[in-house]
Design a protein around this motif. Structure first.
Motif, PDB file in Angstrom:
ATOM      1  N   SER A   1      13.633   6.594  -1.835  1.00  0.00           N
ATOM      2  CA  SER A   1      12.297   6.841  -2.046  1.00  0.00           C
ATOM      3  C   SER A   1      11.148   6.253  -1.337  1.00  0.00           C
ATOM      4  CB  SER A   1      12.443   7.101  -3.487  1.00  0.00           C
ATOM      5  OG  SER A   1      12.068   5.575  -4.228  1.00  0.00           O
ATOM      6  N   TRP A   2      11.499   4.906  -0.886  1.00  0.00           N
ATOM      7  CA  TRP A   2      10.682   4.210  -0.398  1.00  0.00           C
ATOM      8  C   TRP A   2      10.147   5.014   0.827  1.00  0.00           C
ATOM      9  CZ3 TRP A   2       7.766  -0.175  -1.158  1.00  0.00           C
ATOM     10  CH2 TRP A   2       8.233  -1.032  -2.502  1.00  0.00           C
ATOM     11  N   VAL A   3      10.759   5.791   1.420  1.00  0.00           N
ATOM     12  CA  VAL A   3      10.568   6.724   2.680  1.00  0.00           C
ATOM     13  C   VAL A   3       9.032   7.390   2.459  1.00  0.00           C
ATOM     14  CG1 VAL A   3      10.962   8.381   4.301  1.00  0.00           C
ATOM     15  CG2 VAL A   3      12.751   6.804   3.549  1.00  0.00           C
ATOM     16  N   ILE A   4       9.014   7.675   1.247  1.00  0.00           N
ATOM     17  CA  ILE A   4       7.747   8.307   0.436  1.00  0.00           C
ATOM     18  C   ILE A   4       6.460   7.276   0.281  1.00  0.00           C
ATOM     19  CG2 ILE A   4       7.006   9.863  -1.123  1.00  0.00           C
ATOM     20  CD1 ILE A   4       9.348  11.445  -1.359  1.00  0.00           C
ATOM     21  N   THR A   5       6.971   6.379  -0.608  1.00  0.00           N
ATOM     22  CA  THR A   5       6.119   5.554  -1.214  1.00  0.00           C
ATOM     23  C   THR A   5       5.433   4.360   0.008  1.00  0.00           C
ATOM     24  OG1 THR A   5       8.079   4.197  -1.531  1.00  0.00           O
ATOM     25  CG2 THR A   5       7.102   5.352  -3.418  1.00  0.00           C
ATOM     26  N   ALA A   6       6.359   4.239   1.157  1.00  0.00           N
ATOM     27  CA  ALA A   6       5.912   3.293   2.063  1.00  0.00           C
ATOM     28  C   ALA A   6       4.838   4.157   2.832  1.00  0.00           C
ATOM     29  CB  ALA A   6       6.965   3.032   3.218  1.00  0.00           C
ATOM     30  N   TYR A   7       4.831   5.238   2.978  1.00  0.00           N
ATOM     31  CA  TYR A   7       3.749   6.148   3.593  1.00  0.00           C
ATOM     32  C   TYR A   7       2.486   6.169   2.774  1.00  0.00           C
ATOM     33  CZ  TYR A   7       1.851  10.032   6.730  1.00  0.00           C
ATOM     34  OH  TYR A   7       1.045  10.735   7.701  1.00  0.00           O
ATOM     35  N   ALA A   8       2.660   6.353   1.322  1.00  0.00           N
ATOM     36  CA  ALA A   8       1.419   6.418   0.749  1.00  0.00           C
ATOM     37  C   ALA A   8       0.888   5.108   0.534  1.00  0.00           C
ATOM     38  CB  ALA A   8       2.118   6.945  -0.659  1.00  0.00           C
ATOM     39  N   ILE A   9       1.439   4.004   0.442  1.00  0.00           N
ATOM     40  CA  ILE A   9       0.694   2.548   0.475  1.00  0.00           C
ATOM     41  C   ILE A   9       0.204   2.328   1.807  1.00  0.00           C
ATOM     42  CG2 ILE A   9       1.367   0.218   0.349  1.00  0.00           C
ATOM     43  CD1 ILE A   9       3.816   0.803  -1.347  1.00  0.00           C
ATOM     44  N   ALA A  10       0.544   2.839   2.951  1.00  0.00           N
ATOM     45  CA  ALA A  10      -0.208   2.663   4.056  1.00  0.00           C
ATOM     46  C   ALA A  10      -1.197   3.325   3.935  1.00  0.00           C
ATOM     47  CB  ALA A  10       0.704   3.040   5.306  1.00  0.00           C
TER      48      ALA A  10
END
Length: 516
Positions: free
Chosen positions: A46-55
């Motif tokens: 799920s970090w694949v999604i959240t990393a993009y959002a954090i960026a």
């Protein structure tokens, strides 16, 4: 610029925005495949999604600064190149954390594609054609989420998940070449301002640390693990210091003083909840469809397609209603009610729920999102002075991304907690005293014995099958709880609209559109 060049540039920047938006949703239907292929848990994936959002959260507030200091043309082309390169590296990642690393920097590159593309489109239209520009770009930004899951499902099922990233490469190259020849600097060069590096650093550290605590807390038994405690302290100190710093310096990267506006404060809360629900629903709906209802990735993508098409119609209707003077508050209320109904529908699913039922429920989600997109931004800036509108709109957009990135992390923890509780309840009923459970197990034993297995082996297989049934049912109940959990957030925050019912100041529509 000739009319042909103008049309080509409009097509180019809208294509870039669509590419960026596709990548937000295209990965959702491929998470299960990524998880299995890279040997990672769904929580890690799920970090694949959240990393993009954090960026996106980090880059959105400083986009105007980078555009002014680097030159809009250079910054935009550089962002396209970064996005394209990181897409290549995502597709060639050999483990989950390599993928997450490049996904983060893909988000950094993608941060400019949407906002600057929109500004360019509006500059290329005369003032009396701004509504046309808005409709054109509005349709464009809905194409991405519309085809993203379907395209992702088709690619995953017929090729392999890396191609959901590699498909960006020819598009990125085409956009880069087109912009080199066609994109010019804006007619009025923006004032170069001193960047608030301290604020950016505090925001990035605080959000990153808090995100990790939320993401890993359940797995690491929360504050029983030292690094979770350390990161929780870092997050608290960084975010509190960030708030103090931003309120005391002259040129903050995020002007928190604009939150004195009641309409902006309430809109920010509602936008956070909207992002929370939007990201969670687009994250767990494909997981439920594939892992529990046994849909293929392509079938899962098709589930989202009708809703996205309905959303295009709702977006046009929303624009018409706003132009006719209908209060944004009423439209926001309608959007919240539709999203509440969607979550209630999804909380009633069973293991026998059909694709039609899920797709119908997702239509209400899409309609709700379409009715919330523009009115929330209009409400946010409705009482701000002209000089604060840009900052207010940026802050509101940042809240949507924060809601989304936190939401995915929180929901994983919540689902894991509810799964454990449901499993304990269900497994406690599988006892010698429970006639129904014993009859089912004995039926499985007889089945396997008739298939040629000895009694002990048949019994072992029967118990394992029973365990799988309990696990699957526990998963279903935990996801149903998750939808109710999200719906509850919308119910609790909906009454906040009563505090801004009398807002009548005319919103700054043109500025909103260029910052949205």
């Amino acid at each position: 610029m000739t009319p042909l060049q103008r049309k080509l540039l409009i097509l180019t920047v809208i294509l870039a925005a669509i590419m960026e938006l596709i990548d937000i949703s295209i990965v959702n239907v491929a998470l299960s495949h990524m998880s299995g292929n890279l040997g990672a848990t769904l929580e890690d994936t799920s970090w694949v999604i959240t990393a993009y959002a954090i960026a996106n959260v980090i880059i959105i507030p400083i986009t105007s600064f980078l555009s002014a200091n680097l030159g809009r043309r250079n910054y935009y082309i550089g962002s396209v190149i970064l996005f394209t390169f990181c897409s290549f590296m995502c597709g060639h990642s050999s483990n989950i954390w390599m993928l997450v690393f490049f996904r983060f920097f893909q988000g950094i590159g993608g941060g400019a594609l949407l906002s600057i593309s929109q500004v360019v489109v509006f500059e290329l239209f005369p003032k009396d054609k701004q509504s046309t520009a808005g409709a054109l770009f509005g349709a464009g930004i809905f194409i991405g989420p519309t085809i993203g899951p379907t395209l992702g499902g088709y690619i995953t099922e017929n090729y392999d998940w890396p191609w959901i990233f590699l498909i960006n490469i020819p598009i990125g190259i085409l956009v880069t070449i087109s912009c080199i020849f066609l994109l010019k600097e804006p007619p009025v060069k923006p004032e170069i301002a001193k960047v608030d590096w301290v604020g950016i650093a505090l925001l990035a550290i605080g959000v990153g640390a808090l995100q990790t605590v939320l993401e890993r807390g359940e797995v690491e038994d929360w504050f029983e693990t030292r690094y979770i405690v350390v990161l929780a302290v870092i997050a608290s100190i960084s975010l509190l210091t960030f708030i103090y710093w931003e309120l005391t310096i002259d040129k903050p990267v995020v002007n928190l003083k604009v939150l004195k506006s009641k309409s902006l404060s309430i809109a920010a809360i509602l936008t956070f909840v909207t992002g929370f629900g939007m990201f969670i629903s687009i994250y767990i709906s494909p997981v439920v469809a594939q892992r529990l209802l046994s849909f293929s990735p392509y079938q899962t993508g098709l589930l989202l397609l009708p809703g996205a098409l309905f959303a295009l119609v709702a977006l046009k209707l929303c624009g018409t209603l706003l132009q006719k003077g209908v209060s944004p508050v009423l439209i926001i209320a309608a959007g919240f009610l539709l999203f509440i109904y969607f979550n209630w529908r999804m909380s009633e699913i069973t293991l026998d729920t059909s694709a039609f039922e899920v797709s119908t429920a997702l239509i209400f989600r899409a309609l709700g999102m379409a009715l919330l997109t523009v009115p929330l931004t209009m409400l946010a800036v409705s009482s701000l002075d002209d000089k604060d509108v840009g900052q207010g709109a940026a802050l509101n957009n940042m809240m949507r991304q924060l809601g989304g990135s936190f939401g995915v992390s929180i929901i994983n923890t919540y689902i894991a907690h509810r799964f454990a509780e449901h499993r304990n309840v269900l497994i406690s009923n599988v006892t010698l005293d429970n006639t129904k459970a014993m009859n089912r197990i004995n039926g499985y034993i007889n089945y396997f014995q008739h298939r040629g297995f000895a009694y002990n082996e048949a019994r072992s297989k029967a118990l394992k099958l029973m365990e799988n049934i309990v696990t699957r049912q526990s998963s279903l109940l935990s996801y149903r709880d998750a939808f109710l959990f999200v719906g509850l957030f919308f119910v609790i925050t909906l009454p906040l609209l009563l505090l801004v019912m009398n807002k009548s100041k005319k919103p700054k529509t043109n500025i909103i559109l260029s910052d949205h």
